[in-house]
Design a protein around this motif. Structure first.
Motif, PDB file in Angstrom:
ATOM      1  N   CYS A   1       0.831  -1.218   0.000  1.00  0.00           N
ATOM      2  CA  CYS A   1       0.000   0.000   0.000  1.00  0.00           C
ATOM      3  C   CYS A   1       0.858   1.257   0.000  1.00  0.00           C
ATOM      4  CB  CYS A   1      -0.937   0.008   1.208  1.00  0.00           C
ATOM      5  SG  CYS A   1      -2.276  -1.168   1.082  1.00  0.00           S
ATOM      6  N   PHE A   2       1.876   1.299   0.865  1.00  0.00           N
ATOM      7  CA  PHE A   2       2.747   2.468   0.921  1.00  0.00           C
ATOM      8  C   PHE A   2       3.494   2.661  -0.399  1.00  0.00           C
ATOM      9  CE2 PHE A   2       2.389   2.374   5.600  1.00  0.00           C
ATOM     10  CZ  PHE A   2       2.211   3.727   5.829  1.00  0.00           C
TER      11      PHE A   2
ATOM     12  N   GLU B   1       2.963   5.837  -2.812  1.00  0.00           N
ATOM     13  CA  GLU B   1       4.097   6.719  -3.075  1.00  0.00           C
ATOM     14  C   GLU B   1       4.321   6.867  -4.577  1.00  0.00           C
ATOM     15  OE1 GLU B   1       8.740   7.503  -1.804  1.00  0.00           O
ATOM     16  OE2 GLU B   1       7.808   5.622  -1.246  1.00  0.00           O
ATOM     17  N   ARG B   2       4.141   5.781  -5.333  1.00  0.00           N
ATOM     18  CA  ARG B   2       4.306   5.856  -6.788  1.00  0.00           C
ATOM     19  C   ARG B   2       3.219   6.718  -7.424  1.00  0.00           C
ATOM     20  NH1 ARG B   2       5.759  -0.484  -7.939  1.00  0.00           N
ATOM     21  NH2 ARG B   2       7.971  -0.311  -7.435  1.00  0.00           N
TER      22      ARG B   2
ATOM     23  N   ARG C   1       5.351  11.026   1.224  1.00  0.00           N
ATOM     24  CA  ARG C   1       6.610  10.469   1.703  1.00  0.00           C
ATOM     25  C   ARG C   1       6.399   9.815   3.057  1.00  0.00           C
ATOM     26  NH1 ARG C   1       7.867  10.467  -2.806  1.00  0.00           N
ATOM     27  NH2 ARG C   1       9.158  12.002  -3.838  1.00  0.00           N
ATOM     28  N   PRO C   2       6.295   8.477   3.081  1.00  0.00           N
ATOM     29  CA  PRO C   2       6.237   7.825   4.396  1.00  0.00           C
ATOM     30  C   PRO C   2       7.589   8.027   5.069  1.00  0.00           C
ATOM     31  CG  PRO C   2       6.555   6.199   2.683  1.00  0.00           C
ATOM     32  CD  PRO C   2       6.346   7.522   1.995  1.00  0.00           C
TER      33      PRO C   2
ATOM     34  N   THR D   1       5.447  -7.728  -6.900  1.00  0.00           N
ATOM     35  CA  THR D   1       6.479  -6.840  -6.367  1.00  0.00           C
ATOM     36  C   THR D   1       7.029  -7.509  -5.117  1.00  0.00           C
ATOM     37  OG1 THR D   1       5.256  -4.932  -7.192  1.00  0.00           O
ATOM     38  CG2 THR D   1       6.954  -4.508  -5.546  1.00  0.00           C
ATOM     39  N   VAL D   2       8.350  -7.597  -5.044  1.00  0.00           N
ATOM     40  CA  VAL D   2       8.984  -8.330  -3.944  1.00  0.00           C
ATOM     41  C   VAL D   2      10.141  -7.526  -3.356  1.00  0.00           C
ATOM     42  CG1 VAL D   2       8.398 -10.588  -4.925  1.00  0.00           C
ATOM     43  CG2 VAL D   2      10.584  -9.531  -5.513  1.00  0.00           C
ATOM     44  N   TRP D   3      10.512  -7.894  -2.131  1.00  0.00           N
ATOM     45  CA  TRP D   3      11.759  -7.419  -1.533  1.00  0.00           C
ATOM     46  C   TRP D   3      12.837  -8.374  -1.995  1.00  0.00           C
ATOM     47  CZ3 TRP D   3      11.844  -2.826   0.393  1.00  0.00           C
ATOM     48  CH2 TRP D   3      10.759  -2.314   1.087  1.00  0.00           C
ATOM     49  N   GLU D   4      13.962  -7.847  -2.432  1.00  0.00           N
ATOM     50  CA  GLU D   4      15.044  -8.683  -2.937  1.00  0.00           C
ATOM     51  C   GLU D   4      16.372  -8.133  -2.443  1.00  0.00           C
ATOM     52  OE1 GLU D   4      15.091 -10.494  -7.106  1.00  0.00           O
ATOM     53  OE2 GLU D   4      16.222  -8.639  -7.309  1.00  0.00           O
ATOM     54  N   ALA D   5      17.270  -9.012  -2.051  1.00  0.00           N
ATOM     55  CA  ALA D   5      18.597  -8.575  -1.605  1.00  0.00           C
ATOM     56  C   ALA D   5      19.297  -7.839  -2.740  1.00  0.00           C
ATOM     57  CB  ALA D   5      19.424  -9.779  -1.164  1.00  0.00           C
TER      58      ALA D   5
END
Length: 105
Positions: free
Chosen positions: A11-12, A16-17, A23-24, A67-71
């Protein structure tokens, strides 16, 4: 490491996009007496914790429709820790805090 964004992260990020002024933020202002630690010392402290807290070095990526978190293999903690010297006076502090809060997360 690939991890899906949770609902709140998603959601954030989407908001933001879609809303360029949104701006969180997470932060704090600490007033202390005495000398502040050297910037390099703080950077080293962050750098040595990345191995124990790998999510600090993640970035948002697209994998297909997800959409993912990736190293981030190119993550450089020294490029993410900055020093800002604030002149005396609450007005200067307010201006710096406003500037920091307006920066992308």
């Amino acid at each position: 490491m690939i991890q899906r964004l949770n609902a709140v992260d998603g959601c954030f990020l989407r908001y933001e996009r879609e809303q360029s002024g949104f701006r969180p933020h997470i932060g704090m202002v600490l007033h202390a007496k005495g000398r502040a630690p050297e910037l390099s010392r703080v950077q080293e402290q962050i750098a040595c914790r990345i191995e124990r807290m790998p999510t600090l070095a993640c970035t948002v990526a697209k994998r297909g429709r997800r959409t993912v978190w990736e190293a981030d293999p190119a993550f450089d903690p020294y490029a993410h820790v900055h020093e800002i010297r604030i002149p005396e006076g609450s007005t200067a502090l307010d201006e710096v805090v406003d500037t920091l809060l307006a920066a992308p997360f």
